[in-house]
Design a protein around this motif. Structure first.
Motif, mmCIF file in Angstrom:
data_model
loop_
_atom_site.group_PDB
_atom_site.id
_atom_site.type_symbol
_atom_site.label_atom_id
_atom_site.label_comp_id
_atom_site.label_asym_id
_atom_site.label_seq_id
_atom_site.Cartn_x
_atom_site.Cartn_y
_atom_site.Cartn_z
ATOM 1 N N UNK A 1 -17.892 5.057 5.036
ATOM 2 C CA UNK A 1 -16.471 4.884 5.298
ATOM 3 C C UNK A 1 -16.044 3.497 4.813
ATOM 4 N N UNK A 2 -14.854 3.427 4.204
ATOM 5 C CA UNK A 2 -14.377 2.138 3.706
ATOM 6 C C UNK A 2 -13.942 1.240 4.868
ATOM 7 N N UNK A 3 -14.031 -0.076 4.687
ATOM 8 C CA UNK A 3 -13.554 -1.000 5.726
ATOM 9 C C UNK A 3 -12.054 -0.855 5.941
ATOM 10 N N UNK A 4 -11.575 -1.389 7.044
ATOM 11 C CA UNK A 4 -10.138 -1.327 7.327
ATOM 12 C C UNK A 4 -9.354 -2.035 6.223
ATOM 13 N N UNK A 5 -8.227 -1.425 5.842
ATOM 14 C CA UNK A 5 -7.410 -2.003 4.790
ATOM 15 C C UNK A 5 -7.853 -1.628 3.396
ATOM 16 N N UNK A 6 -8.893 -0.772 3.288
ATOM 17 C CA UNK A 6 -9.381 -0.335 1.982
ATOM 18 C C UNK A 6 -9.405 1.186 1.918
ATOM 19 N N UNK A 7 -9.354 1.703 0.700
ATOM 20 C CA UNK A 7 -9.389 3.150 0.481
ATOM 21 C C UNK A 7 -10.282 3.431 -0.725
ATOM 22 N N UNK A 8 -10.664 4.688 -0.887
ATOM 23 C CA UNK A 8 -11.659 5.049 -1.900
ATOM 24 C C UNK A 8 -11.022 5.357 -3.244
ATOM 25 N N UNK A 9 -11.578 4.734 -4.284
ATOM 26 C CA UNK A 9 -11.238 5.061 -5.666
ATOM 27 C C UNK A 9 -12.552 5.316 -6.400
ATOM 28 N N UNK A 10 -12.470 5.691 -7.646
ATOM 29 C CA UNK A 10 -13.673 6.019 -8.399
ATOM 30 C C UNK A 10 -14.598 4.810 -8.528
ATOM 31 N N UNK A 11 -14.021 3.616 -8.429
ATOM 32 C CA UNK A 11 -14.838 2.408 -8.520
ATOM 33 C C UNK A 11 -15.380 1.993 -7.170
ATOM 34 N N UNK B 1 -5.923 -2.220 -0.264
ATOM 35 C CA UNK B 1 -4.536 -1.816 -0.483
ATOM 36 C C UNK B 1 -3.794 -2.931 -1.215
ATOM 37 N N UNK B 2 -2.922 -2.552 -2.118
ATOM 38 C CA UNK B 2 -2.160 -3.538 -2.879
ATOM 39 C C UNK B 2 -1.061 -4.150 -2.007
ATOM 40 N N UNK C 1 -6.284 6.309 2.806
ATOM 41 C CA UNK C 1 -5.353 6.567 1.715
ATOM 42 C C UNK C 1 -4.308 5.454 1.716
ATOM 43 N N UNK C 2 -3.825 5.126 0.530
ATOM 44 C CA UNK C 2 -2.855 4.050 0.394
ATOM 45 C C UNK C 2 -1.432 4.596 0.476
ATOM 46 N N UNK C 3 -0.586 3.908 1.240
ATOM 47 C CA UNK C 3 0.816 4.298 1.393
ATOM 48 C C UNK C 3 1.699 3.062 1.240
ATOM 49 N N UNK D 1 -4.221 -4.773 3.762
ATOM 50 C CA UNK D 1 -3.687 -4.667 5.119
ATOM 51 C C UNK D 1 -3.807 -3.242 5.644
ATOM 52 N N UNK D 2 -4.203 -3.132 6.896
ATOM 53 C CA UNK D 2 -4.275 -1.828 7.543
ATOM 54 C C UNK D 2 -2.905 -1.400 8.062
ATOM 55 N N UNK D 3 -2.044 -2.370 8.373
ATOM 56 C CA UNK D 3 -0.696 -2.092 8.847
ATOM 57 C C UNK D 3 0.272 -3.035 8.140
ATOM 58 N N UNK D 4 1.471 -2.544 7.834
ATOM 59 C CA UNK D 4 2.517 -3.415 7.299
ATOM 60 C C UNK D 4 3.121 -4.233 8.441
ATOM 61 N N UNK D 5 3.691 -5.352 8.098
ATOM 62 C CA UNK D 5 4.261 -6.256 9.093
ATOM 63 C C UNK D 5 5.760 -6.016 9.222
ATOM 64 N N UNK D 6 6.296 -6.064 10.444
ATOM 65 C CA UNK D 6 7.753 -5.892 10.600
ATOM 66 C C UNK D 6 8.489 -7.143 10.139
ATOM 67 N N UNK D 7 9.593 -6.958 9.451
ATOM 68 C CA UNK D 7 10.420 -8.112 9.102
ATOM 69 C C UNK D 7 10.973 -8.724 10.383
ATOM 70 N N UNK D 8 10.984 -10.033 10.500
ATOM 71 C CA UNK D 8 11.502 -10.662 11.723
ATOM 72 C C UNK D 8 13.010 -10.516 11.830
#
Length: 255
Positions: A44-54, A59-60, A69-71, A84-91
């Protein structure tokens, strides 16, 4: 064989799927053989990462990872860095009005964002304003000013010698003659009271509302307040006309 790896939650079968109707295979292998990736891949990939052929990939910026999966970040959220595993809310005071944002945008003067994770700045209501960037609230227009439109960065001043009864005025019609003036020849034409006199309230409509200050009196026929004669007492609003009416009733009192 891109995206076709044996990894928890991604692929654990070579069978056809709606996404891969022909199953999973490699043109380099004999027909019917299943290619599931190299044996040294992690379970299993670490948090904040997803699987690609490499292999596992972070996540970008502007994106996050869920279920490997990247969203893109949703409206009101951002991801300034990769992995990042979660996006940050704008203040509060800032927004993200597009998906996949890598930074938040500040609200411009005349607008505000009073909570976090918003996608739009709201305009200040009539009677309110803000001249600040990144504002979280709007301010009331102060006395002698008004704002007749939404989304203003400053309030408009009333005409000369005019003020308002309250703060947060939303129309020029709220402007009235200020203390010490009265209207003459039209709503927007306020003139000052004669020297040494003033009004008791704003929005006066006649020169008769101008009262002489203490120790002065208004002579018969009007004009300018004059100093109180020696040996006499002249309270505020004293008039020679009043003295002429009541002469002899209160010696030494012009009232």
């Amino acid at each position: 064989c891109v995206e076709n790896w044996l990894l928890a939650g991604v692929h654990d079968t070579c069978d056809p799927t709606p996404r891969m109707p022909n199953g999973i295979h490699s043109p380099l292998l004999q027909k019917g053989e299943c290619f599931l990736g190299y044996m040294d891949l992690p379970d299993k990939c670490p948090k904040g990462e997803y699987l690609k052929v490499v292999g596992c990939t972070k996540a970008r910026p502007g994106n996050y990872v869920r279920d490997e999966k990247e969203y893109p970040c949703e409206l009101g959220y951002y991801a300034p860095t990769e992995g990042l595993e979660h996006c940050l809310p704008c203040p509060a005071g800032q927004i993200a009005n597009v998906t996949g944002a890598i930074e938040c945008m500040g609200c411009t003067p005349g607008t505000y964002a009073n909570t976090a994770a918003l996608s739009e700045c709201a305009p200040c209501a009539k009677g309110l304003f803000t001249d600040a960037y990144n504002a979280t609230q709007c301010d009331f227009c102060q006395e002698a000013t008004y704002s007749s439109s939404e989304g203003l960065g400053k309030c408009t001043s009333c005409p000369t010698a005019m003020t308002t009864r309250n703060i947060a005025s939303s129309n020029q019609s709220a402007c009235v003659c200020s203390l010490g003036t009265y209207s003459k020849g039209g709503q927007w034409n306020c003139v000052s009271c004669p020297a040494s006199s003033s009004t008791d309230a704003i929005d006066s409509t006649s020169e008769a509302d101008c009262l002489c200050e203490t120790a002065t009196y208004m002579p018969i026929g009007g004009g300018v307040c004059l100093p109180c004669p020696d040996t006499m007492v002249c309270p505020r609003g004293s008039s020679e006309a009043n003295y002429a009416l009541y002469i002899g009733q209160a010696d030494g009192d012009v009232t």
